[in-house]
Enzyme design. Structure first.
Site, PDB file in Angstrom:
ATOM      1  N   SER A 125      47.229  45.375  47.738  1.00 14.30           N
ATOM      2  CA  SER A 125      47.508  44.681  46.469  1.00 14.30           C
ATOM      3  C   SER A 125      48.222  45.565  45.436  1.00 14.30           C
ATOM      4  CB  SER A 125      46.202  44.134  45.863  1.00 14.30           C
ATOM      5  OG  SER A 125      45.581  43.247  46.760  1.00 14.30           O
ATOM      6  N   LEU A 165      34.860  65.711  36.575  1.00 17.45           N
ATOM      7  CA  LEU A 165      35.347  64.526  37.303  1.00 17.45           C
ATOM      8  C   LEU A 165      36.474  63.885  36.503  1.00 17.45           C
ATOM      9  CD1 LEU A 165      35.121  62.215  39.428  1.00 17.45           C
ATOM     10  CD2 LEU A 165      33.305  61.220  38.026  1.00 17.45           C
ATOM     11  N   HIS A 174      32.239  40.389  35.589  1.00 16.99           N
ATOM     12  CA  HIS A 174      32.979  41.588  35.166  1.00 16.99           C
ATOM     13  C   HIS A 174      32.049  42.554  34.429  1.00 16.99           C
ATOM     14  CE1 HIS A 174      36.646  39.937  36.634  1.00 16.99           C
ATOM     15  NE2 HIS A 174      36.740  38.978  35.727  1.00 16.99           N
ATOM     16  N   ASP A 224      36.826  44.618  43.822  1.00 16.60           N
ATOM     17  CA  ASP A 224      37.063  43.179  43.974  1.00 16.60           C
ATOM     18  C   ASP A 224      35.730  42.442  44.109  1.00 16.60           C
ATOM     19  OD1 ASP A 224      38.520  40.877  44.221  1.00 16.60           O
ATOM     20  OD2 ASP A 224      39.261  41.300  46.245  1.00 16.60           O
ATOM     21  N   ARG A 234      37.871  49.247  49.311  1.00 20.96           N
ATOM     22  CA  ARG A 234      38.047  47.923  48.702  1.00 20.96           C
ATOM     23  C   ARG A 234      36.817  47.084  49.004  1.00 20.96           C
ATOM     24  NH1 ARG A 234      43.191  44.092  47.809  1.00 20.96           N
ATOM     25  NH2 ARG A 234      42.055  42.430  46.769  1.00 20.96           N
TER      26      ARG A 234
HETATM   27  C1  FPP Z   1      38.098  41.916  40.561  1.00 22.70           C
HETATM   28  O1  FPP Z   1      37.202  40.853  40.648  1.00 22.70           O
HETATM   29  C2  FPP Z   1      38.000  42.645  39.330  1.00 22.70           C
HETATM   30  C3  FPP Z   1      38.948  42.700  38.336  1.00 22.70           C
HETATM   31  C4  FPP Z   1      40.220  41.985  38.379  1.00 22.70           C
HETATM   32  C5  FPP Z   1      38.760  43.464  37.126  1.00 22.70           C
HETATM   33  C6  FPP Z   1      37.947  44.719  37.238  1.00 22.70           C
HETATM   34  C7  FPP Z   1      37.217  44.798  35.994  1.00 22.70           C
HETATM   35  C8  FPP Z   1      35.995  45.326  35.792  1.00 22.70           C
HETATM   36  C9  FPP Z   1      35.240  46.036  36.815  1.00 22.70           C
HETATM   37  C10 FPP Z   1      35.351  45.166  34.475  1.00 22.70           C
HETATM   38  C11 FPP Z   1      36.200  45.651  33.347  1.00 22.70           C
HETATM   39  C12 FPP Z   1      35.575  46.783  32.754  1.00 22.70           C
HETATM   40  C13 FPP Z   1      36.015  48.045  32.795  1.00 22.70           C
HETATM   41  C14 FPP Z   1      35.174  49.083  32.208  1.00 22.70           C
HETATM   42  C15 FPP Z   1      37.304  48.461  33.400  1.00 22.70           C
HETATM   43  P1  FPP Z   1      37.767  39.375  40.759  1.00 22.70           P
HETATM   44  O2  FPP Z   1      37.703  38.751  39.412  1.00 22.70           O
HETATM   45  O3  FPP Z   1      39.133  39.397  41.358  1.00 22.70           O
HETATM   46  O4  FPP Z   1      36.738  38.730  41.721  1.00 22.70           O
HETATM   47  P2  FPP Z   1      36.979  37.453  42.667  1.00 22.70           P
HETATM   48  O5  FPP Z   1      38.069  37.807  43.617  1.00 22.70           O
HETATM   49  O6  FPP Z   1      35.646  37.287  43.334  1.00 22.70           O
HETATM   50  O7  FPP Z   1      37.318  36.301  41.770  1.00 22.70           O
END
Ligand code: FPP
Length: 227
Positions: free
Chosen positions: A183, A124, A30, A13, A175
């Site tokens: 969640s 892994l 991201h 997150d 988390r």
């Molecule tokens: C949470 O941050 C993250 C996600 C919803 C997506 C996770 C995605 C990645 C790590 C990148 C995708 C790439 C791959 C290789 C899977 P948020 O957007 O909820 O952050 P915020 O709460 O600060 O807005």
């Protein structure tokens, strides 16, 4: 000395917040987050931790603006394109939890290809949770159990119907970004997980933070309901 966790699960997150704090777009957050995934996998390989689950896209994430959803899948495509050969060489096996039939065709093809090309790897197991929700997983398992087994069913038998039956229970669930909730993430598998929360946003998480989470895990006394 207490044992290392065998299965670490991560709710990644704070990509958006990390980007906003730097005046960058959420997509840049991201992107940085996907680099953190690579660093994490390398660190777990060093530590010889054999299982990791990553909450990459939830069933609820479709509620985000279309442009952001598209960007996340674009980054996933890029991740596979640019790193698949490395994952194959390093011994990482990619598996997927979630209904990927709803993903864009290109992304679906990429992730299926990644699972096929890494299927023999053993160092892994990296379980990417995509269009994943724990309640949906449990309901799906219940439906499969109803149609495929007769009469009573034990917890062990039920487990066979989860997306990745061979994953062991989660030992340590991390988390990032300060929120303290699950969640809808791996509710069955996390039944006895030790929970670890950090204020750091996902893109800034490094090997030392993983070490800190593991050190805390090793200090805890796990009782599994016993004494
Ligand atoms: C949470 O941050 C993250 C996600 C919803 C997506 C996770 C995605 C990645 C790590 C990148 C995708 C790439 C791959 C290789 C899977 P948020 O957007 O909820 O952050 P915020 O709460 O600060 O807005």
């Amino acid at each position: 000395m207490a044992e290392l966790p065998r299965h670490i699960a991560v709710i990644m997150d704070g990509n958006g917040r990390w980007a906003e704090e730097r005046g960058l777009s959420r997509t840049e957050g991201h992107r940085a987050g996907s680099e953190t995934i690579e660093r994490l996998l390398d660190h777990l390989l060093r530590l010889k931790i054999p299982y990791v689950s990553l909450y990459a896209f939830s069933t609820e994430n479709w509620r985000r603006p279309k442009s952001e959803v598209r960007a996340i899948f674009g980054l996933l495509d890029e991740f596979v394109e640019s790193r698949l050969q490395k994952l194959v060489k390093k011994g990482v096996r990619v598996v997927i939890s979630g209904d990927i039939s709803k993903l864009p065709a290109k992304t679906r093809g990429q992730v299926l290809n990644a699972t096929r090309l890494t299927a023999k790897n053993r160092r892994l197991v990296a379980n990417f949770c995509l269009n994943y929700g724990a309640r949906a997983e449990i309901v799906r398992a219940a439906m499969l159990a109803c149609t495929q087994s007769r009469g009573k069913i034990t917890e062990r038998q039920f487990r066979r119907f989860l997306w990745q039956p061979s994953l062991p229970d989660i030992d340590l669930l991390v988390r990032t970004a300060g929120e303290q909730r699950l969640s809808n993430f791996m509710l069955w598998q996390a039944a006895y997980a030790e929970l670890y929360f950090t204020q750091k946003n996902w893109p800034e998480l490094g090997p030392r933070d993983i070490d800190a989470a593991i050190a805390e895990f090793r200090r805890r006394r796990r009782k599994f309901g016993g004494l």
